[in-house]
Design a protein around this motif. Structure first.
Motif, PDB file in Angstrom:
ATOM      1  N   LEU A 103      17.381   7.285  12.301  1.00 56.40           N
ATOM      2  CA  LEU A 103      17.343   7.672  10.885  1.00 56.40           C
ATOM      3  C   LEU A 103      17.481   6.442   9.983  1.00 56.40           C
ATOM      4  CD1 LEU A 103      17.148  10.014   8.886  1.00 56.40           C
ATOM      5  CD2 LEU A 103      19.613  10.313   9.113  1.00 56.40           C
ATOM      6  N   ILE A 104      18.427   5.584  10.276  1.00 53.64           N
ATOM      7  CA  ILE A 104      18.641   4.384   9.460  1.00 53.64           C
ATOM      8  C   ILE A 104      17.439   3.445   9.545  1.00 53.64           C
ATOM      9  CG2 ILE A 104      20.034   2.275   9.260  1.00 53.64           C
ATOM     10  CD1 ILE A 104      22.449   4.072  10.124  1.00 53.64           C
ATOM     11  N   ALA A 105      16.960   3.214  10.752  1.00 56.13           N
ATOM     12  CA  ALA A 105      15.814   2.309  10.932  1.00 56.13           C
ATOM     13  C   ALA A 105      14.558   2.860  10.262  1.00 56.13           C
ATOM     14  CB  ALA A 105      15.559   2.068  12.418  1.00 56.13           C
ATOM     15  N   THR A 106      14.328   4.157  10.390  1.00 60.49           N
ATOM     16  CA  THR A 106      13.131   4.768   9.813  1.00 60.49           C
ATOM     17  C   THR A 106      13.181   4.743   8.285  1.00 60.49           C
ATOM     18  OG1 THR A 106      12.878   6.161  11.770  1.00 60.49           O
ATOM     19  CG2 THR A 106      11.671   6.835   9.820  1.00 60.49           C
ATOM     20  N   LEU A 107      14.323   5.066   7.715  1.00 60.13           N
ATOM     21  CA  LEU A 107      14.465   4.990   6.251  1.00 60.13           C
ATOM     22  C   LEU A 107      14.242   3.565   5.757  1.00 60.13           C
ATOM     23  CD1 LEU A 107      17.542   7.329   5.636  1.00 60.13           C
ATOM     24  CD2 LEU A 107      15.182   7.726   4.901  1.00 60.13           C
ATOM     25  N   THR A 108      14.804   2.605   6.463  1.00 56.45           N
ATOM     26  CA  THR A 108      14.622   1.198   6.094  1.00 56.45           C
ATOM     27  C   THR A 108      13.149   0.804   6.166  1.00 56.45           C
ATOM     28  OG1 THR A 108      16.830   0.694   6.937  1.00 56.45           O
ATOM     29  CG2 THR A 108      15.329  -1.176   6.624  1.00 56.45           C
ATOM     30  N   ALA A 109      12.487   1.215   7.230  1.00 55.22           N
ATOM     31  CA  ALA A 109      11.070   0.877   7.401  1.00 55.22           C
ATOM     32  C   ALA A 109      10.229   1.468   6.271  1.00 55.22           C
ATOM     33  CB  ALA A 109      10.561   1.363   8.755  1.00 55.22           C
ATOM     34  N   PHE A 110      10.494   2.718   5.907  1.00 54.41           N
ATOM     35  CA  PHE A 110       9.719   3.327   4.818  1.00 54.41           C
ATOM     36  C   PHE A 110      10.030   2.676   3.470  1.00 54.41           C
ATOM     37  CE2 PHE A 110       8.799   7.002   7.655  1.00 54.41           C
ATOM     38  CZ  PHE A 110       7.421   6.947   7.536  1.00 54.41           C
ATOM     39  N   LEU A 111      11.264   2.254   3.266  1.00 51.18           N
ATOM     40  CA  LEU A 111      11.617   1.558   2.020  1.00 51.18           C
ATOM     41  C   LEU A 111      10.894   0.218   1.903  1.00 51.18           C
ATOM     42  CD1 LEU A 111      15.454   2.286   1.755  1.00 51.18           C
ATOM     43  CD2 LEU A 111      13.644   3.097   0.216  1.00 51.18           C
ATOM     44  N   ILE A 112      10.517  -0.366   3.020  1.00 52.61           N
ATOM     45  CA  ILE A 112       9.763  -1.624   3.021  1.00 52.61           C
ATOM     46  C   ILE A 112       8.254  -1.355   3.015  1.00 52.61           C
ATOM     47  CG2 ILE A 112       9.238  -3.693   4.389  1.00 52.61           C
ATOM     48  CD1 ILE A 112      12.210  -3.525   5.360  1.00 52.61           C
ATOM     49  N   GLU A 113       7.815  -0.420   3.847  1.00 54.44           N
ATOM     50  CA  GLU A 113       6.378  -0.161   4.020  1.00 54.44           C
ATOM     51  C   GLU A 113       5.718   0.394   2.769  1.00 54.44           C
ATOM     52  OE1 GLU A 113       3.001   2.428   4.460  1.00 54.44           O
ATOM     53  OE2 GLU A 113       5.039   3.239   4.423  1.00 54.44           O
ATOM     54  N   ARG A 114       6.347   1.344   2.089  1.00 53.91           N
ATOM     55  CA  ARG A 114       5.713   1.994   0.937  1.00 53.91           C
ATOM     56  C   ARG A 114       5.366   1.006  -0.179  1.00 53.91           C
ATOM     57  NH1 ARG A 114       2.796   6.327   1.517  1.00 53.91           N
ATOM     58  NH2 ARG A 114       2.324   5.000   3.260  1.00 53.91           N
ATOM     59  N   PRO A 115       6.268   0.102  -0.598  1.00 50.49           N
ATOM     60  CA  PRO A 115       5.873  -0.866  -1.639  1.00 50.49           C
ATOM     61  C   PRO A 115       4.781  -1.834  -1.181  1.00 50.49           C
ATOM     62  CG  PRO A 115       8.262  -0.764  -1.453  1.00 50.49           C
ATOM     63  CD  PRO A 115       7.704   0.032  -0.323  1.00 50.49           C
ATOM     64  N   ILE A 116       4.829  -2.246   0.075  1.00 53.99           N
ATOM     65  CA  ILE A 116       3.778  -3.140   0.588  1.00 53.99           C
ATOM     66  C   ILE A 116       2.438  -2.418   0.570  1.00 53.99           C
ATOM     67  CG2 ILE A 116       2.926  -4.387   2.615  1.00 53.99           C
ATOM     68  CD1 ILE A 116       5.876  -4.947   3.329  1.00 53.99           C
ATOM     69  N   TYR A 117       2.433  -1.184   1.042  1.00 52.66           N
ATOM     70  CA  TYR A 117       1.213  -0.357   1.023  1.00 52.66           C
ATOM     71  C   TYR A 117       0.666  -0.262  -0.399  1.00 52.66           C
ATOM     72  CZ  TYR A 117      -0.638   4.261  -0.174  1.00 52.66           C
ATOM     73  OH  TYR A 117      -1.338   5.282  -0.748  1.00 52.66           O
ATOM     74  N   TRP A 118       1.541   0.033  -1.361  1.00 56.17           N
ATOM     75  CA  TRP A 118       1.110   0.196  -2.748  1.00 56.17           C
ATOM     76  C   TRP A 118       0.537  -1.112  -3.302  1.00 56.17           C
ATOM     77  CZ3 TRP A 118       2.203  -1.723  -7.573  1.00 56.17           C
ATOM     78  CH2 TRP A 118       1.740  -0.980  -8.647  1.00 56.17           C
ATOM     79  N   LEU A 119       1.199  -2.228  -3.019  1.00 59.52           N
ATOM     80  CA  LEU A 119       0.702  -3.526  -3.496  1.00 59.52           C
ATOM     81  C   LEU A 119      -0.659  -3.862  -2.876  1.00 59.52           C
ATOM     82  CD1 LEU A 119       3.995  -5.627  -3.450  1.00 59.52           C
ATOM     83  CD2 LEU A 119       2.656  -4.984  -5.473  1.00 59.52           C
ATOM     84  N   LEU A 120      -0.816  -3.615  -1.583  1.00 53.03           N
ATOM     85  CA  LEU A 120      -2.100  -3.885  -0.921  1.00 53.03           C
ATOM     86  C   LEU A 120      -3.205  -2.996  -1.484  1.00 53.03           C
ATOM     87  CD1 LEU A 120      -0.945  -4.256   2.798  1.00 53.03           C
ATOM     88  CD2 LEU A 120      -1.816  -6.063   1.296  1.00 53.03           C
ATOM     89  N   LYS A 121      -2.916  -1.709  -1.609  1.00 52.41           N
ATOM     90  CA  LYS A 121      -3.933  -0.775  -2.086  1.00 52.41           C
ATOM     91  C   LYS A 121      -4.394  -1.132  -3.490  1.00 52.41           C
ATOM     92  CE  LYS A 121      -4.391   3.285  -0.585  1.00 52.41           C
ATOM     93  NZ  LYS A 121      -4.825   4.612  -0.232  1.00 52.41           N
ATOM     94  N   ASN A 122      -3.455  -1.467  -4.353  1.00 50.97           N
ATOM     95  CA  ASN A 122      -3.801  -1.799  -5.736  1.00 50.97           C
ATOM     96  C   ASN A 122      -4.239  -3.253  -5.889  1.00 50.97           C
ATOM     97  OD1 ASN A 122      -3.286   0.685  -7.415  1.00 50.97           O
ATOM     98  ND2 ASN A 122      -1.436   0.561  -6.179  1.00 50.97           N
ATOM     99  N   GLY A 123      -4.030  -4.058  -4.865  1.00 48.05           N
ATOM    100  CA  GLY A 123      -4.524  -5.432  -4.873  1.00 48.05           C
ATOM    101  C   GLY A 123      -5.967  -5.519  -4.383  1.00 48.05           C
ATOM    102  N   PHE A 124      -6.260  -4.839  -3.264  1.00 45.55           N
ATOM    103  CA  PHE A 124      -7.626  -4.846  -2.730  1.00 45.55           C
ATOM    104  C   PHE A 124      -8.579  -4.024  -3.595  1.00 45.55           C
ATOM    105  CE2 PHE A 124      -5.538  -5.773   1.459  1.00 45.55           C
ATOM    106  CZ  PHE A 124      -6.118  -7.014   1.630  1.00 45.55           C
ATOM    107  N   LYS A 125      -8.105  -2.898  -4.094  1.00 51.53           N
ATOM    108  CA  LYS A 125      -8.913  -2.000  -4.934  1.00 51.53           C
ATOM    109  C   LYS A 125     -10.257  -1.647  -4.298  1.00 51.53           C
ATOM    110  CE  LYS A 125      -6.715  -3.284  -9.198  1.00 51.53           C
ATOM    111  NZ  LYS A 125      -6.827  -3.732 -10.566  1.00 51.53           N
ATOM    112  N   ARG A 126     -10.217  -1.382  -3.009  1.00 54.65           N
ATOM    113  CA  ARG A 126     -11.440  -0.984  -2.315  1.00 54.65           C
ATOM    114  C   ARG A 126     -11.769   0.463  -2.662  1.00 54.65           C
ATOM    115  NH1 ARG A 126     -12.963  -0.745   4.147  1.00 54.65           N
ATOM    116  NH2 ARG A 126     -15.194  -0.639   3.779  1.00 54.65           N
ATOM    117  N   ASN A 127     -13.001   0.696  -3.067  1.00 57.55           N
ATOM    118  CA  ASN A 127     -13.432   2.055  -3.379  1.00 57.55           C
ATOM    119  C   ASN A 127     -13.398   2.927  -2.136  1.00 57.55           C
ATOM    120  OD1 ASN A 127     -13.922   1.777  -6.132  1.00 57.55           O
ATOM    121  ND2 ASN A 127     -15.982   1.007  -5.791  1.00 57.55           N
ATOM    122  N   ARG A 128     -13.143   4.189  -2.366  1.00 56.36           N
ATOM    123  CA  ARG A 128     -13.194   5.169  -1.277  1.00 56.36           C
ATOM    124  C   ARG A 128     -14.660   5.436  -0.933  1.00 56.36           C
ATOM    125  NH1 ARG A 128      -8.473   7.573   0.176  1.00 56.36           N
ATOM    126  NH2 ARG A 128      -6.715   7.223  -1.221  1.00 56.36           N
TER     127      ARG A 128
END
Length: 172
Positions: free
Chosen positions: A61-86
């Motif tokens: 539980l602790i490791a998974t929460l930590t991973a999501f707290l790190i992964e979600r902002p990175i995902y958001w930055l990459l998605k809005n940085g690359f701006k690849r069309n669907r």
């Protein structure tokens, strides 16, 4: 000799894979598979692990929460940085089967989250490793079949999820 770019190869693979979703049963299955990657049940899995296996479940539980707290902002930055069309906006003549939750496609957030969860489950509950990674792969596949992601988006999402989860595991 005509050498295709990675983008062209990705689009051609997308067209081949997504063309198979003409089968209504496969589309329905992909809708359900994709929904399992929405993330709504992830907290429930963590709480179940904590209740059923107090020692391993707490660490999970602790490791998974930590991973999501790190992964979600990175995902958001990459998605809005690359701006690849669907795919629906890429002039390929194919409409999405479902309405995506955001505008851009790279990386696949569903796939990234599924691979965070699969990596965590595999680490703390090795007996379900094949089930966890099989499910994560199917979530990624469903995103292509629903025509909201290119195959490269899914691969990048998987790499993101595995990388963040592995980094967190090495620190916990």
């Amino acid at each position: 000799m005509n050498i295709l770019s990675l983008k062209q190869l990705d689009e051609q693979l997308f067209l081949r894979l997504s063309g198979a979703n003409r089968w209504p049963g496969l589309v329905t299955a992909c809708r359900y598979l994709s929904r399992t990657g929405d993330g709504y049940w992830y907290p429930l899995v963590g709480l179940m692990a904590w209740c059923l296996f107090p020692e391993r479940g707490t660490a999970f539980l602790i490791a998974t929460l930590t991973a999501f707290l790190i992964e979600r902002p990175i995902y958001w930055l990459l998605k809005n940085g690359f701006k690849r069309n669907r795919p629906a906006q890429a002039n390929l003549g194919i409409a999405a089967v479902v309405t995506p939750s955001d505008k851009f496609s790279l990386p696949s957030g569903h796939t990234a989250a599924a691979f965070v969860m699969a990596t965590m489950l595999s680490t703390f509950f090795a007996e379900i490793q094949w089930l966890a990674y099989g499910w994560a792969c199917l979530v990624g596949y469903s995103r292509v079949m629903l025509r909201v992601h290119f195959p490269a988006d899914v691969v990048c999402g998987a790499l993101l999820g595995i990388t963040v989860a592995t980094a967190v595991i090495s620190l916990v």
